[in-house]
Design a protein around this motif. Structure first.
Motif: not given
Length: 673
Positions: A551, A548, A511-513, A546, A515, A508
């Motif tokens: 990616w 949502d 993927l969120t914080e 993933d 690149q 988490e």
């Protein structure tokens, strides 16, 4: 008794010559050299007696006739009398012992003449050996005795000749000339002899030559390594030592090293390990041979003795580095690593040497042992992870730190339950963040840190610490961007993130914080196949989690383009070609339009209409649109034909079509009537 008598007689004669020879008669001795072989033999004996006295050498070399007379005599008469040749070459040996006289000897080509003597004696010996083999009969006692005397005299001459050549080879240019004239082959031919003194001299000469690559190439072509192995082991200690030194020099040459291994040198060297005088030379040679995988496998039996030597040395500073260096190479073999771990106290002693004394070679040895995944000794070494973390944190030596981190990265730390506590206790994550700072540590250290993070990521208890570390993951990405040219570092970082993607908490954060995905997409185009494959695996993990679909689309599109890159490039190239062709056609048309004037085009068009019998209708812009074509613009329907136009374009006469129609009707009525 006879040989002893002859020796005593020759000694007394030499003493008489030394007593009778005087410098005042130097001119007479030179003149006697021209009076035949017997007189020349006596005269050269007198000159040799004078040359043995160092105080006479400068006066002798200053005589303009002496060297010219001796070289002429050696060239013309030396082939006929070996005793004469020995006297002349011995005089040259007395001169060449001093570097100041080398230029004078070179002026008279003494080295070249001596090499000719050696070449002649080698050919003579080879001819006699062939004749002896052709007869196929054993020599009688008398013949055997004469043969021994002949060989002894020949070897005496060869010994003096090679001594002269060795001294003259002090000059590198002279040595190069000797090599060009086949000195290596001449020396190699001497290895079949039995004279220990001659062999020691020959091997020493070869050792001097072997330090140059081109000479080592010649020795490899002559398969010198196989001939030298016959002298190992040897009862003659001085000869054995010279041979081992020569073999050590040759072991730096790849072809010679391969020849040494194939000839079976390794078992012979292992037998020398228990002999104190030559043990160190044997270890050095074994170290050179251990660069070959097959040779390492032959040394398993020596591992317990070698490791025992290391751990049983009371003073760590006295541990022979050659022994530890050999162990470093041997531990890359799984069987050798197991043999070392089974030796009594081996692992504990090596760890103590590495941690307490910060011994780099001991750490390298343990690190190579730890690379054999799944072995019992790897689990045992993992129990020392706390000591190794403390060493990596506290040491001031960059080499020790690199090896400690590399050893930890190789160990199965996932089996160490208290590993999270150890990381906190020794501030290991802070150390990793510090070492990853740009310019803080060398690339070797950065690589081991990246590998170690990948090892920590396998431990579920360490993942939360890594995810909440703050700067560790971003710094890994910074290093990934900075070290694009270092494939090892890039691959290690990608693998570390790949393992972190297996855990929800770290995934988490990644993927969120960060690149990371963007970097991985770029890595799909890397020239290194291993990097492309590892990046693809990491992206598969991203798509799998993933939910949502943020990616997934980009990843599939990039993989599609990578998988079909050849086809897409071909299509793009075809489109470009078609576009370029269209642009060329358009440019050509524009050039044509620019050449022709508009008035010329109108004149050509009018001429074409006249030839076709057509006339152009004048158009008046004030007339109603379509009037010239008979169009009725006043009617309700735009463009309808007027009655006049319909009846014949403005005439009062009836249409020819109407007359024809009435005639047809009359004909039909007549027929029906």
């Amino acid at each position: 008794g006879t040989e002893g008598g002859r020796t005593a007689e020759s000694t007394s004669q030499r003493q008489q010559q030394q007593q009778s020879a005087t410098m005042d008669a130097l001119g007479d001795y030179i003149d006697q050299c021209y009076d035949g072989i017997e007189a020349a033999l006596v005269a050269t004996g007198q000159l040799l007696s004078l040359a043995r006295e160092p105080t006479n050498l400068e006066t002798l070399i200053g005589d303009d006739r002496l060297l010219g007379c001796l070289t002429r005599l050696l060239n013309d008469e030396g082939k006929k009398s070996s005793d004469l040749a020995v006297n002349i070459v011995s005089i040259a040996y007395a001169f060449c012992a001093y570097s100041d006289f080398h230029s004078a000897l070179s002026e008279f080509k003494v080295g070249s003449l001596v090499m000719d003597v050696v070449d002649l004696e080698i050919k003579r010996h080879a001819l006699r050996e062939r004749e002896r083999a052709a007869r196929g009969e054993a020599l009688g006692a008398e013949e055997e005795k004469r043969e021994r005397v002949r060989v002894r005299k020949q070897e005496k001459l060869l010994y003096v000749c090679f001594h002269v050549l060795l001294n003259l080879a002090e000059d590198i240019n002279t040595e190069r000339k000797m090599c060009n004239h086949g000195i290596v082959a001449m020396l190699a031919a001497m290895l079949q002899r039995q004279n220990a003194d001659l062999l020691i001299l020959v091997v020493a000469f070869l050792k001097k030559l072997s330090i140059f690559q081109e000479n080592a190439d010649e020795m490899a072509k002559a398969r010198l390594a196989g001939k030298l192995i016959a002298f190992v082991p040897n009862k003659h200690e001085a000869l054995l030592e010279q041979v081992l030194h020569l073999l050590f020099n040759l072991s730096f040459h790849a072809k010679c090293r391969a020849q040494l291994g194939k000839a079976g040198l390794t078992p012979k060297l292992l037998s020398l390990l228990r002999k104190g005088r030559h043990r160190l030379l044997a270890v050095r040679l074994l170290y050179q041979l251990s660069a070959v995988d097959d040779e390492r496998a032959k040394m398993t039996s020596s591992v317990p003795m070698l490791v025992g030597t290391v751990i049983n040395t009371p003073d760590a500073s006295m541990v022979p580095p050659e022994v530890l260096a050999l162990l470093v190479n041997l531990m890359t073999n799984a069987d050798n690593a197991r043999a070392c771990s089974k030796a009594r106290g081996a692992l504990r002693g090596l760890v103590a040497l590495a941690v307490r004394h910060e011994h780099v070679l001991a750490l390298k040895t343990l690190r190579n042992m730890a690379q054999h995944v799944g072995q019992d000794h790897c689990e045992e070494l993992a129990m020392y992870s706390g000591d190794l973390l403390a060493l990596a944190r506290q040491t001031e030596s960059a080499d020790v730190q690199v090896e400690a981190l590399g050893l930890l990265a190789n160990l199965p730390l996932v089996q160490v339950e208290e590993l999270p506590d150890l990381l906190l206790q020794h501030d290991a994550i802070d150390l990793a963040q510090q070492l990853l700072m740009s310019g803080f540590a060398e690339d070797d250290c950065v690589l081991e840190v990246a590998r170690l993070v990948g090892t920590w990521a396998e431990h579920a208890g360490c993942v939360p610490l890594l995810a909440r570390s703050g700067r560790l993951l971003p710094r890994l990405l910074e290093v990934l961007a900075e070290k694009q040219d270092d494939d090892e570092i890039v691959l290690a970082i990608i693998f570390a993130f790949y393992r972190l993607l297996f855990h929800e908490e770290s995934r988490e954060v990644i993927l969120t914080e960060t690149q990371l995905v963007t970097h991985l997409l770029e890595m799909l185009c890397d020239k290194n196949m291993a990097i492309r494959q590892q990046s693809s695996l990491a992206l598969d993990m991203v798509m799998e989690h993933d939910e949502d679909g943020i990616w997934s689309v980009q990843i599939r599109e990039r993989k599609y383009r990578m998988h079909n890159s050849d086809w897409l490039d071909a299509i793009e190239e075809l489109d470009v070609e078609q576009y370029e062709e269209a642009m060329l056609v358009n440019e050509a048309l524009n050039k044509m339009a620019a050449v022709h004037d508009v008035s010329e085009l109108e004149a050509a068009e009018a001429q074409m209409e006249a030839e076709a019998g057509r006339s152009r209708l004048d158009y008046d812009e004030h007339d109603a649109y379509g009037a010239e074509y008979g169009l009725d613009m006043e009617g309700d329907v735009y463009g309808a034909l007027s009655e006049e136009a319909y009846l014949g374009m403005g005439g009062n006469e009836e249409s020819d079509y109407e007359d024809e129609y009435e005639e047809e009707l009359d004909d039909e009525d007549a027929v029906s009537g």
